[in-house]
Scaffold this active site. Sequence first.
Site, PDB file in Angstrom:
ATOM      1  N   ASP A   7       0.875  -1.178   0.000  1.00  0.00           N
ATOM      2  CA  ASP A   7       0.000   0.000   0.000  1.00  0.00           C
ATOM      3  C   ASP A   7       0.914   1.230   0.000  1.00  0.00           C
ATOM      4  O   ASP A   7       2.144   1.105  -0.154  1.00  0.00           O
ATOM      5  CB  ASP A   7      -1.015  -0.032   1.163  1.00  0.00           C
ATOM      6  CG  ASP A   7      -0.387   0.264   2.518  1.00  0.00           C
ATOM      7  OD1 ASP A   7       0.872   0.363   2.604  1.00  0.00           O
ATOM      8  OD2 ASP A   7      -1.140   0.395   3.496  1.00  0.00           O
ATOM      9  N   HIS A   8       0.327   2.404   0.205  1.00  0.00           N
ATOM     10  CA  HIS A   8       1.141   3.628   0.159  1.00  0.00           C
ATOM     11  C   HIS A   8       2.196   3.643   1.270  1.00  0.00           C
ATOM     12  O   HIS A   8       3.262   4.229   1.092  1.00  0.00           O
ATOM     13  CB  HIS A   8       0.233   4.863   0.251  1.00  0.00           C
ATOM     14  CG  HIS A   8      -0.784   4.784   1.338  1.00  0.00           C
ATOM     15  ND1 HIS A   8      -1.919   3.995   1.221  1.00  0.00           N
ATOM     16  CD2 HIS A   8      -0.847   5.349   2.560  1.00  0.00           C
ATOM     17  CE1 HIS A   8      -2.639   4.101   2.329  1.00  0.00           C
ATOM     18  NE2 HIS A   8      -2.004   4.918   3.159  1.00  0.00           N
ATOM     19  N   THR A  66       3.315  -0.938   8.638  1.00  0.00           N
ATOM     20  CA  THR A  66       3.868  -1.793   9.697  1.00  0.00           C
ATOM     21  C   THR A  66       4.010  -3.250   9.280  1.00  0.00           C
ATOM     22  O   THR A  66       4.675  -4.020   9.983  1.00  0.00           O
ATOM     23  CB  THR A  66       2.913  -1.785  10.912  1.00  0.00           C
ATOM     24  OG1 THR A  66       1.627  -2.239  10.459  1.00  0.00           O
ATOM     25  CG2 THR A  66       2.786  -0.389  11.510  1.00  0.00           C
TER      26      THR A  66
HETATM   27  C1  RB5 Z   1      -1.648   3.134   6.161  1.00  0.00           C
HETATM   28  O1  RB5 Z   1      -1.591   4.425   6.674  1.00  0.00           O
HETATM   29  C2  RB5 Z   1      -1.294   2.122   7.246  1.00  0.00           C
HETATM   30  O2  RB5 Z   1      -2.372   1.995   8.140  1.00  0.00           O
HETATM   31  C3  RB5 Z   1      -0.968   0.787   6.626  1.00  0.00           C
HETATM   32  O3  RB5 Z   1       0.101   0.951   5.757  1.00  0.00           O
HETATM   33  C4  RB5 Z   1      -0.553  -0.332   7.551  1.00  0.00           C
HETATM   34  O4  RB5 Z   1       0.473   0.044   8.406  1.00  0.00           O
HETATM   35  C5  RB5 Z   1      -1.622  -1.046   8.261  1.00  0.00           C
HETATM   36  O5  RB5 Z   1      -1.390  -2.029   8.983  1.00  0.00           O
END
Ligand code: RB5
Length: 145
Positions: A7-8, A66
């Site tokens: 993801d981002h 994370t």
């Molecule tokens: C995105 O902001 C964050 O919540 C995602 O990348 C991740 O860490 C979720 O577990």
Amino acid sequence: MIAIACDHGGYELKKQIIEHLADLGVAYEDFGCGAGERVDYPIYAEKVARAVVAGECDRGILICGTGIGMSIAANKIPGIRAALCADCYSAEMTRLHNDANILCLGGRTLGGELAKRIVDTYLAASFSEAEHHIRRLDMIKELEK
Ligand code: RB5
């Protein structure tokens, strides 16, 4: 073939890991997301998990901020054993003992060099095939019913 997605929160680390896989000559398929996108990580966890379960890819790598959200989501797909690793010992043990078929990494918690070592360790290690580990994985399969 390694399925990889992020993801981002994991995009910058994914770029480094992809470059590393290319340097090593390891084939990969990038399931997204792209640069500058803000996305929902379960969508990408599912893409990689389905590719692994279908046998289209041998293993997966999922990266979010994370690594936690990706691991929670991927582990909802039957047949997936996704392991969030922040050290090489865990990356080796999760192959030997858990036959983990997806490695999850935290893009905001790991430096690139450590993450690359974790990937190397994960890719090099194999399931032990020990009877007691097979029994435990069978027990996990039962939990999916
Ligand atoms: C995105 O902001 C964050 O919540 C995602 O990348 C991740 O860490 C979720 O577990």
